[in-house]
Design an enzyme around this catalytic site. Sequence first.
Site, PDB file in Angstrom:
ATOM      1  N   ILE A   1     -12.768   5.938  -3.702  1.00  0.00           N
ATOM      2  CA  ILE A   1     -11.512   5.242  -3.382  1.00  0.00           C
ATOM      3  C   ILE A   1     -11.780   3.896  -2.706  1.00  0.00           C
ATOM      4  O   ILE A   1     -11.031   2.936  -2.908  1.00  0.00           O
ATOM      5  CB  ILE A   1     -10.580   6.136  -2.508  1.00  0.00           C
ATOM      6  CG1 ILE A   1      -9.197   5.489  -2.364  1.00  0.00           C
ATOM      7  CG2 ILE A   1     -11.190   6.433  -1.152  1.00  0.00           C
ATOM      8  CD1 ILE A   1      -8.481   5.207  -3.669  1.00  0.00           C
TER       9      ILE A   1
ATOM     10  N   GLY B   1      -9.334  13.249  -6.751  1.00  0.00           N
ATOM     11  CA  GLY B   1      -8.478  13.115  -5.568  1.00  0.00           C
ATOM     12  C   GLY B   1      -8.741  11.801  -4.869  1.00  0.00           C
ATOM     13  O   GLY B   1      -9.132  10.810  -5.495  1.00  0.00           O
ATOM     14  N   GLU B   2      -8.532  11.771  -3.566  1.00  0.00           N
ATOM     15  CA  GLU B   2      -8.740  10.584  -2.722  1.00  0.00           C
ATOM     16  C   GLU B   2      -7.757   9.452  -3.016  1.00  0.00           C
ATOM     17  O   GLU B   2      -7.833   8.407  -2.388  1.00  0.00           O
ATOM     18  CB  GLU B   2     -10.175  10.026  -2.873  1.00  0.00           C
ATOM     19  CG  GLU B   2     -11.291  10.971  -2.547  1.00  0.00           C
ATOM     20  CD  GLU B   2     -12.670  10.360  -2.786  1.00  0.00           C
ATOM     21  OE1 GLU B   2     -12.771   9.142  -3.080  1.00  0.00           O
ATOM     22  OE2 GLU B   2     -13.666  11.099  -2.691  1.00  0.00           O
ATOM     23  N   GLY B   3      -6.865   9.623  -3.987  1.00  0.00           N
ATOM     24  CA  GLY B   3      -6.001   8.513  -4.406  1.00  0.00           C
ATOM     25  C   GLY B   3      -6.618   7.679  -5.509  1.00  0.00           C
ATOM     26  O   GLY B   3      -6.093   6.621  -5.869  1.00  0.00           O
TER      27      GLY B   3
END
EC number: 2.4.2.21
Length: 344
Positions: free
Chosen positions: A93, A311-313
């Site tokens: 990210i 994930g993590e954006g």
Amino acid sequence: MQETQIKVLDRTLDQAITEKINGKTKPLGSLGQLETVGAQICRIQHTLQPKLEEPAILVCAGDHGITQEGISPFPQEVTFQMVMNFLAGGAAINVFSRQHNINLLVADTGVNFDFESTPQLLNKKVAKGTRNFAVEPAMSIDQCKQAMQNGADMVTKLHQEGTNIIGFGEMGIGNTTSAAALLCKYAGVQPEQACGAGTGLDQKGIQHKAEVIEKALKLHQAITSPLEILACFGGFETATICGAMLKAAELKMIIMVDGFIVTSALLAAHAMQPQILDYCIFTHQSNEQGHQHMLSFLRVNALLNIGMRLGEGTGAAVAYPLIQSAVAFINEMSSFADAGVSNR
């Protein structure tokens, strides 16, 4: 958590938006989902000249008591280790946010670790991880409300600083189990359909995860209100993101929805205020099988489907240039009249 009031979008510009998009030098509908996204942003901002300002992604980290059930191949310490990686700038990210000039913020919402005080890490810790929802509710109602308020406060500050588009990311060993349980409870999906590999489970591990969730659903079957469901099965990061999304929609910000975990927070927000969907752009379809069930339940389509499930954006960050393109063609592309091109 102070109650948010999300307004239904004003549709009075819809015809003008459609005419502007259809008048561009292209066959009707030929820019596909970019046209849909561009129109949505015009509608959110109630303008024919949309703008993206100070894009931000807020990554929320928290630990989960459900890890006591052996539902992850990774130990809980990985949560705080990955937060340190975020702060050092070494995670995916970080890379994608730098690449696209997105302001990245990291919040400790409930990690089971004592971080040294640093301006880089927003201290929003409610407790050192949730409780084991296979035995008892993950958090109290008051803790859930506190986490939601923390999310709302962070979004309010970003909005005051000029941000009008925001995405969310998360980190928390055990949070795919939490997200799967939320999917089961909010959307009526069966545990075996909701569960995936998470951080790398084999088929036996996935089956165990589904059995843990099934046991928890039976234990807490009397819980029905959206807030109680979030408090019972959610994580501190999920509740924080839920509150942040509700506030972002109230402030008429564009919400970039990431994958499985972040969409589980949106399921909670949607159960509380369904009109939030008007403000959401679904950036990608996660490779976690439960995410497709979430998107189907919400009746939405994602911009990308490229096999991501980190994930993590990261899905939001990678999709952001597409959102920029949707705004750019509306503002900069010539119309048939401007270009002197025949429009039969």
